[in-house]
Every structure is written in C-alpha cells, then in structure tokens.
Write an enzyme that holds these catalytic residues in place. Sequence first.
Site, PDB file in Angstrom:
ATOM      1  N   TYR A 284      -0.804   3.629   4.825  1.00 50.90           N
ATOM      2  CA  TYR A 284      -0.112   2.195   4.880  1.00 50.90           C
ATOM      3  C   TYR A 284      -0.913   0.908   3.889  1.00 50.90           C
ATOM      4  O   TYR A 284      -0.067   0.157   3.164  1.00 50.90           O
ATOM      5  CB  TYR A 284      -0.510   1.092   6.124  1.00 50.90           C
ATOM      6  CG  TYR A 284      -0.825   0.173   6.692  1.00 50.90           C
ATOM      7  CD1 TYR A 284       0.514  -0.409   6.321  1.00 50.90           C
ATOM      8  CD2 TYR A 284      -0.802  -0.539   6.890  1.00 50.90           C
ATOM      9  CE1 TYR A 284       1.268  -1.600   7.296  1.00 50.90           C
ATOM     10  CE2 TYR A 284      -0.916  -2.446   7.377  1.00 50.90           C
ATOM     11  CZ  TYR A 284      -0.056  -2.574   7.835  1.00 50.90           C
ATOM     12  OH  TYR A 284       0.823  -4.446   7.630  1.00 50.90           O
ATOM     13  N   GLU A 291       2.860  -2.945  -2.805  1.00 54.56           N
ATOM     14  CA  GLU A 291       3.720  -4.294  -2.626  1.00 54.56           C
ATOM     15  C   GLU A 291       3.202  -5.850  -3.625  1.00 54.56           C
ATOM     16  O   GLU A 291       3.832  -6.012  -4.188  1.00 54.56           O
ATOM     17  CB  GLU A 291       4.039  -4.111  -0.909  1.00 54.56           C
ATOM     18  CG  GLU A 291       4.608  -3.499  -0.244  1.00 54.56           C
ATOM     19  CD  GLU A 291       4.469  -4.671   1.508  1.00 54.56           C
ATOM     20  OE1 GLU A 291       4.175  -5.211   1.360  1.00 54.56           O
ATOM     21  OE2 GLU A 291       4.688  -3.210   1.709  1.00 54.56           O
TER      22      GLU A 291
END
Length: 346
Positions: A284, A291
């Site tokens: 994660y 991103e």
Amino acid sequence: MQTLTPHVYWAQRHADIYLRVELSDAKNLDICVQNNTLQFKAQGHGAKGDHDYEFSLDFLEPVKPEVSHRSTQRLVNVTVRKQEQRWWDRLTLQERKPLFLAPDFDRWLDESDAEMELQAKEEEKINKVSIESRIRKDPYLGLKKGYLFMYNLVQFLGFSWIFVNMTVRLFILGQDSFYDTFHTIADMMYFCQMMAVAEVMNPLVGLVKTGVFPAMIQVVGRNVILFVIFGSLEEMQNKAVVFFVFYLWSTIEIFRYPFYMLACIDTDWKLLTWLRYSIWMPLYPLGVLAEAIAVIQSLPIFDETRLYSIPLPTVLGSSFSFSFTLKIYLALMFLGQLVPLSDPTP
C-alpha cells in the site's frame, strides 16, 4: 532420546481443568485420561531442548475421559472436563504437588471469582438469547451477501487478469513492457475502477458497515490517477510509472477481494487472511509512492498544456493552473495513508 518432564501450569473453573504445557513445536502428541489419570506424551522443544517429554497427573476427583487440546507454536493447551461441576481444593490426588506443576496465574481465579464469572456468563447467555429473540433477522441478508460475493468475485477476476497479463508480458518483453502498459491494460483497469464506485455506494445504502469516507478516498484517489492523469495526458501513457501503479494496484487486490468474497459466505482461509494483511503493509505505501511519482511527473505537462486550467480575470492573472490542485491532492494523498481500505463485506 532422553525422556523429560515439561513445565505444566494449571487453573480451574467449576466445570473444567486447564493445563498449559510449555512445549514448543510439539508433535506426536499422545494425550488421554485412563483411570482418572492424565497421560501426556509428545516430542518438542522444552526447558531441556528438543526431547521426548511426558508426565502424568492423578486427579483429585473424577473427570470425563474426553480430553481436548490445542497446539500452538509455543505451547500445548489441554482442557479436561470434570465429572461434577464443583470447586477442587487442589488438582492432584496426592497432597504434595509434582515439581513440574505450578499455578497458571494468567487464568487463575479463586472460588468466589469463578462463581462470579460463571454467573456473568449465564447472564450474558440469557441476555443474548433475549436480544436475538427481539431482533428481526434481515430477510434480504442472503440477497445482500450474494450481491457482495458476486461483486468481489468480478473484481477479483478483473484484477487477476491484469496481474497475470502484466506478469506474462514482463517475463516475455522485459523492461519494454513498461512503456505500453497503458495501451494493453487500460480498458480492463477502467472497468475495474468504474466498478469500484460500488464500494462508495454499498456503505451509503447500508449494505456494508464500513464508513463512506474511507471508501470514497480510496476510489476517488485511484480514479484521479487513472482517468485524469493517465487517461487525459498522452505524454503520461508511455511512462514506466504506469506499469508500477497498475501492478501494485492489482497485486493488492488479488488478495483483498477473495478475502472479502470468502467473508461473504462466512469462510476464513487462514493463509489468505495472513496474505491479505501482511502483503498489504508494504504494497500500500509503495502504491501511494508510485501514484505520487505519477502526479509529480504530470505537473509540468499540465502547466505546459494548461489542460483543466480555469481562466481568471486579468486583474487576478491569466488562469488558475490545474497543477496547483494536484499539489494539494499530493499532500492529501500521503495523509490518506492513515485511512484504512474499505471493507466490502456485510
């Protein structure tokens, strides 16, 4: 191999005897009650290292012959049922307790405390039955679980296709597969992320108990990256960062969705549960980092093309650049790591 005696700790309730045997990685367990005597034999790692360990206990009063036990990596828990529910003055028939036996203070209660615990359990059981009798069961629960099961199944299949496709291409093409990831994977990723909007709607209409806000952060965040940054900017579609974003997303989801899918049918696969919560921890943050890199790489492109910029009056300036919005979003993205992923289960 030398036979030794392990450390044994005991506690009691009115109906049960609890034994905790300090034996790691126990195997070849042989535990039984014969003539009111508990016989314990096993191989494992105890106080004297790896050996055969055994002991016997002559109980003070009659016990039932059935014995239940549960082994963990560090110890063996044994439970013996008393024939008559009453408090014993001691555990063994002989007044002098064996040297290897000691009280289990983690579970130890005196007689009055045990009676209070027994009374509390009875009251809790009565209250639970009373509450369950008053609460109407949801007549649509089966339908809700069926919908959630199918939703998680479809998402699992979609992200599995992405993961397998990207993995095969990586082995065949090597680094060359980085630069055309968007053109080969985007359609399926579009489908999965549009489907993910249901994860915002499900808690909104009460299908799942998770909050709407955590689900919205996850879905909106990914869709900004997918539709706004990758989908709108052709210059971003050939960058290697697309591969890493898509690959990390799909790796997380091929464990998350089957976990929730099985939860819909009240099934727990321990290996999958471990993978879901263990793999998530490194992947994660890596996904958020990928991103963020995508956002940073897109900033000069938005500044140059003025895409999505808002025209302003001459007094205030020429326009409000969309890149400024992305910088704010970038800060919020890292704060979003503190919000857990949504739980699409009833």
